[in-house]
Structures are given as C-alpha cells and as structure tokens.
Design an enzyme around this catalytic site. Structure first.
Site, mmCIF file in Angstrom:
data_model
loop_
_atom_site.group_PDB
_atom_site.id
_atom_site.type_symbol
_atom_site.label_atom_id
_atom_site.label_comp_id
_atom_site.label_asym_id
_atom_site.label_seq_id
_atom_site.Cartn_x
_atom_site.Cartn_y
_atom_site.Cartn_z
ATOM 1 N N CYS A 214 -4.681 -6.030 8.720
ATOM 2 C CA CYS A 214 -5.718 -5.182 8.129
ATOM 3 C C CYS A 214 -6.917 -6.061 7.824
ATOM 4 C CB CYS A 214 -5.223 -4.458 6.885
ATOM 5 S SG CYS A 214 -6.237 -2.985 6.531
ATOM 6 N N CYS B 255 -9.060 -5.336 4.935
ATOM 7 C CA CYS B 255 -9.596 -5.146 3.577
ATOM 8 C C CYS B 255 -9.652 -6.434 2.754
ATOM 9 C CB CYS B 255 -8.827 -4.060 2.841
ATOM 10 S SG CYS B 255 -7.036 -4.203 2.915
ATOM 11 N N LYS C 122 0.942 6.434 6.107
ATOM 12 C CA LYS C 122 0.524 5.685 4.918
ATOM 13 C C LYS C 122 -0.401 6.563 4.086
ATOM 14 C CE LYS C 122 -1.917 1.592 3.303
ATOM 15 N NZ LYS C 122 -2.467 0.283 3.626
ATOM 16 N N ARG D 116 -3.622 -4.444 -5.192
ATOM 17 C CA ARG D 116 -5.048 -4.760 -4.966
ATOM 18 C C ARG D 116 -5.480 -5.952 -5.803
ATOM 19 N NH1 ARG D 116 -7.012 1.499 -3.948
ATOM 20 N NH2 ARG D 116 -5.699 1.698 -2.091
ATOM 21 N N ARG E 205 -9.983 5.093 -0.434
ATOM 22 C CA ARG E 205 -9.490 5.030 0.948
ATOM 23 C C ARG E 205 -9.104 6.398 1.502
ATOM 24 N NH1 ARG E 205 -9.504 -0.391 1.008
ATOM 25 N NH2 ARG E 205 -7.989 -1.682 -0.127
ATOM 26 N N GLU F 6 1.224 11.992 12.556
ATOM 27 C CA GLU F 6 0.826 10.574 12.597
ATOM 28 C C GLU F 6 1.907 9.717 13.259
ATOM 29 O OE1 GLU F 6 -1.664 8.695 11.950
ATOM 30 O OE2 GLU F 6 -3.017 9.728 10.598
ATOM 31 N N LYS G 232 5.008 4.954 3.772
ATOM 32 C CA LYS G 232 4.549 4.195 2.621
ATOM 33 C C LYS G 232 3.661 5.056 1.729
ATOM 34 C CE LYS G 232 1.508 0.409 1.496
ATOM 35 N NZ LYS G 232 0.469 -0.443 1.960
ATOM 36 N N SER H 264 3.887 -1.888 -4.587
ATOM 37 C CA SER H 264 3.638 -2.662 -5.803
ATOM 38 C C SER H 264 3.758 -1.842 -7.086
ATOM 39 C CB SER H 264 2.259 -3.316 -5.728
ATOM 40 O OG SER H 264 1.247 -2.338 -5.547
HETATM 41 C C1 PBG Z 1 -3.835 -3.045 2.921
HETATM 42 C C2 PBG Z 1 -2.512 -2.773 2.304
HETATM 43 C C3 PBG Z 1 -2.240 -2.173 1.071
HETATM 44 C C4 PBG Z 1 -0.870 -2.254 0.884
HETATM 45 C C5 PBG Z 1 -0.329 -2.852 2.027
HETATM 46 N N1 PBG Z 1 -1.361 -3.152 2.904
HETATM 47 C C6 PBG Z 1 -3.161 -1.636 0.037
HETATM 48 C C7 PBG Z 1 -4.053 -0.510 0.336
HETATM 49 O O1 PBG Z 1 -3.952 0.128 1.393
HETATM 50 O O2 PBG Z 1 -4.906 -0.260 -0.497
HETATM 51 C C8 PBG Z 1 -0.134 -1.790 -0.335
HETATM 52 C C9 PBG Z 1 1.107 -2.552 -0.669
HETATM 53 C C10 PBG Z 1 1.603 -2.388 -2.072
HETATM 54 O O3 PBG Z 1 1.030 -1.661 -2.914
HETATM 55 O O4 PBG Z 1 2.623 -3.019 -2.368
HETATM 56 N N2 PBG Z 1 -4.261 -2.132 3.868
HETATM 57 ZN ZN ZN Z 2 -6.482 -2.563 4.379
#
Ligand code: PBG
Ligand code: ZN
Length: 332
Positions: free
Chosen positions: A123, A125, A198, A208, A220, A236, A251, A277
C-alpha cells in the site's frame, strides 16, 4: 420422572475435558497465524512501543531479526511487514524504492531464515505525505494512476525476496495490475494475497498510530467498503479472483464473521481474515483492567474466526497464541 422426554442430552458429550476435546470441531493451530510487524529506519535494536497496542512495537531491522527468530521458534509460519519510511512525499517513493525500508527488511529476514514466510503489505498510505492509499488530486484519490505505483511496489518487494505480496489499498483493478507487472518482471511464481473485502472500519484506529498512516484529510470511504454491505463483499472477492488473486482476505474479522462464512462458501481459495488493531486493543484494554481473561478471550476470538471459515488469521496475538497453544490447556 420428568413429564417430558430427556433421551436427547447434549451434556453427555461435555462431561470431561478429554471427551470435549474429542468432539471439538475447530482446532486452532499456530500454523494458521501470521504476525504483522512494523519496521522503522534506524540503527541498533531499537523497539518503540505503540500506545494503543501493548506488546506490539515498531522495530528497526536489527530488532526485527531477533523478533523473527523468536516468531519462527514458536512455530509460527509467517510475518506480514509494514514499513515506516524515512520521509514521505506525494508519489510514495519510499514504497517502491529498491532500498526502501520494507525491501531492506525482507532481504535481511529471508537471508537469516529462509523458511519463515515473509508477506508484505502493498500500500502507499504509509509513504504518502497526505496518508491516503493512492495518488491524490485535489480532494480525490485517483484510481488508475495509482495502479502503476502499487505494481512497482509489489515488484520491488518480490525482487527483495518477499514470499507473498498483499495489496491492501482497495483500488479497482490492482490485483490484475500486480499480476501483470509481477509476471512481466520474472515473478510469475510470487503469490498475491488480496485484501479483497476490506471495510472502512473504525477498528483500524490503533494501526494508524503504529504505521503513521492516518489520512491528513477526509477518510477512506471512497475506496474501502461500507461496513453495511454484504453482497458487495462477494462481488469484490469474485473480482479479485478473476484478476488472479491466489488467496483472499476479509478485514476486519470480528464484526464481519458472516462475510468470512459467505466468502468461505464462495471460493476454494485459501481464505485469510485480519484480526485488526482495534480488535486487539479492545481485548488488551479490558484485560489490563482485569475485566477479561486475556488468554481465554483471545483464544475464543481466534477460534471463532477460524470456525467462521478462515484458514489463515493475521493477528497481533500470534506469539501469545502460539505460546498458549503449547501449554497444557487449563479449561478448554
Ligand atoms: C493500510 C492498512 C491498514 C491496515 C492494514 N493495511 C489501515 C487502513 O486501511 O487504514 C489495518 C490493520 C489494522 O488495523 O490492524 N492500507
Ligand atoms: Zn493504505
């Protein structure tokens, strides 16, 4: 004598631990788990704690080597790497640089321990100054121009030795773009684990902080899914499979067990679920107050995710779970 029939007595099979274990339908195993890790630049074995995720650390490559060794010795098969770069920009240069933080970590981990599977989160970000998962123009996250950067990122991870690349951005067409680029660069054998369903979830809050990836404006929801949608998840997943995904993911996990179950029925591919998380933080916070038994709660949650249909679970409780599963079970 009762006035009613009691020939059927489910309690007969619950009488003793050995009987319960014999009729248990779901067996959680360390081999099902992947430990997500956060790599930071820096020398030495530095470990920085993450406030909302007790027991999880941002680690330098050197600290990561020791961690990976421990992970492997616990019988865990795999890690998933996230990187925090030295600096961020609007092209996410750090994501696809040959000597980027994740690329360096992969090389070292694979050299140390070829048998530990290294998955990489693909990713942008963490590497973008604005914190979004794609290229931004004005207040929009652009889809198609982002695909090229994601593909470059995946190829650079594969070139560093990543065993599996895992795109988490939710741009349309990214699995096809990654597959095409990997095949073109000589990585036809590198599998893709797609974060297929997701959701735009409140449960990513602690992550984050861990990955320093909070969006600097907006949210997002123009790319991640609406948590209210079920049919769309199936769409998806079907799309990612058509594009060449080798494994798919749902997820977060806990508020989406029904989605895990339905995706299980939809595909023969291995199915992963991400115990994210916020889900980890909730258990940790309650346990710290003495309100929950952490071991029992975490194992119940992980078993539930597996029972729902996940083959593979990404969880910050991976090391703890591997230890707990080794001990003689107290009250299972
Ligand atoms: C980044 C990403 C995220 C997570 C995994 N890859 C955060 C988001 O999409 O904002 C979340 C993982 C977690 O909360 O443990 N694209
Ligand atoms: Zn990301």
């Amino acid at each position: 004598m009762q006035p009613f029939d009691l020939t059927v007595r489910p309690r007969r099979l619950r009488a003793t631990p050995i009987l319960r274990s014999m009729v248990r339908e779901t067996a959680l195993d360390a081999h099902d788990l992947i430990d997500p890790l956060f790599v930071i630049p820096g020398q030495g074995r530095e470990r920085k704690p993450i406030g909302a995720m007790p027991g999880v650390f941002q680690m330098t490559v050197d600290a990561l080597r020791a961690e990976a060794e421990q992970i492997a010795s616990l019988g865990l098969p795999a890690v998933l790497l996230f990187g925090l770069p030295e600096s961020k920009d609007e092209q996410a240069s750090g994501a696809w640089a040959d000597d980027g933080i994740v690329q360096r970590a992969v090389r070292v981990l694979k050299a140390d321990n070829p048998d530990l599977l290294v998955f990489t989160d693909v990713c942008l970000c963490e590497y973008m100054s604005h914190g979004h998962c794609g290229i931004v123009r004005g207040d929009k996250v652009l889809n198609d121009p982002t695909l090229d950067l994601l593909a470059r990122t995946a190829v650079s991870h594969a070139a560093a030795g990543a065993d599996v690349v895992a795109p988490s951005d939710m741009m349309d067409g990214r699995v096809a773009a990654l597959r095409h680029a990997l095949d073109g660069e000589g990585f036809a054998d590198t599998p893709i684990l797609s974060y297929a369903a997701k959701y735009a979830s409140a449960m990513y809050g602690p992550f984050r902080e861990a990955a320093d990836s909070a969006p600097q404006f907006g949210d997002r929801r123009s790319y991640q899914m609406d948590p209210a949608n079920r049919r769309e998840a199936l769409k998806e997943v079907a799309q990612d499979i058509a594009e060449g995904a080798d494994m798919v993911m749902v997820k977060p996990a806990l508020a989406f067990l029904d989605i895990i179950r339905e995706v299980r029925a939809l595909t023969q591919l291995p199915l992963a679920a991400y115990n994210v998380s916020g889900e980890y933080a909730m258990v940790k916070a309650a346990a710290a107050q003495g309100w929950l038994d952490e071991r029992a709660a975490a194992l119940e949650i992980l078993t539930g995710i597996k029972r729902a249909g996940a083959d593979i679970i990404l969880t910050y409780h991976a090391k703890d779970a591997a230890r707990w599963l080794r001990e003689p079970s107290p009250a299972r």
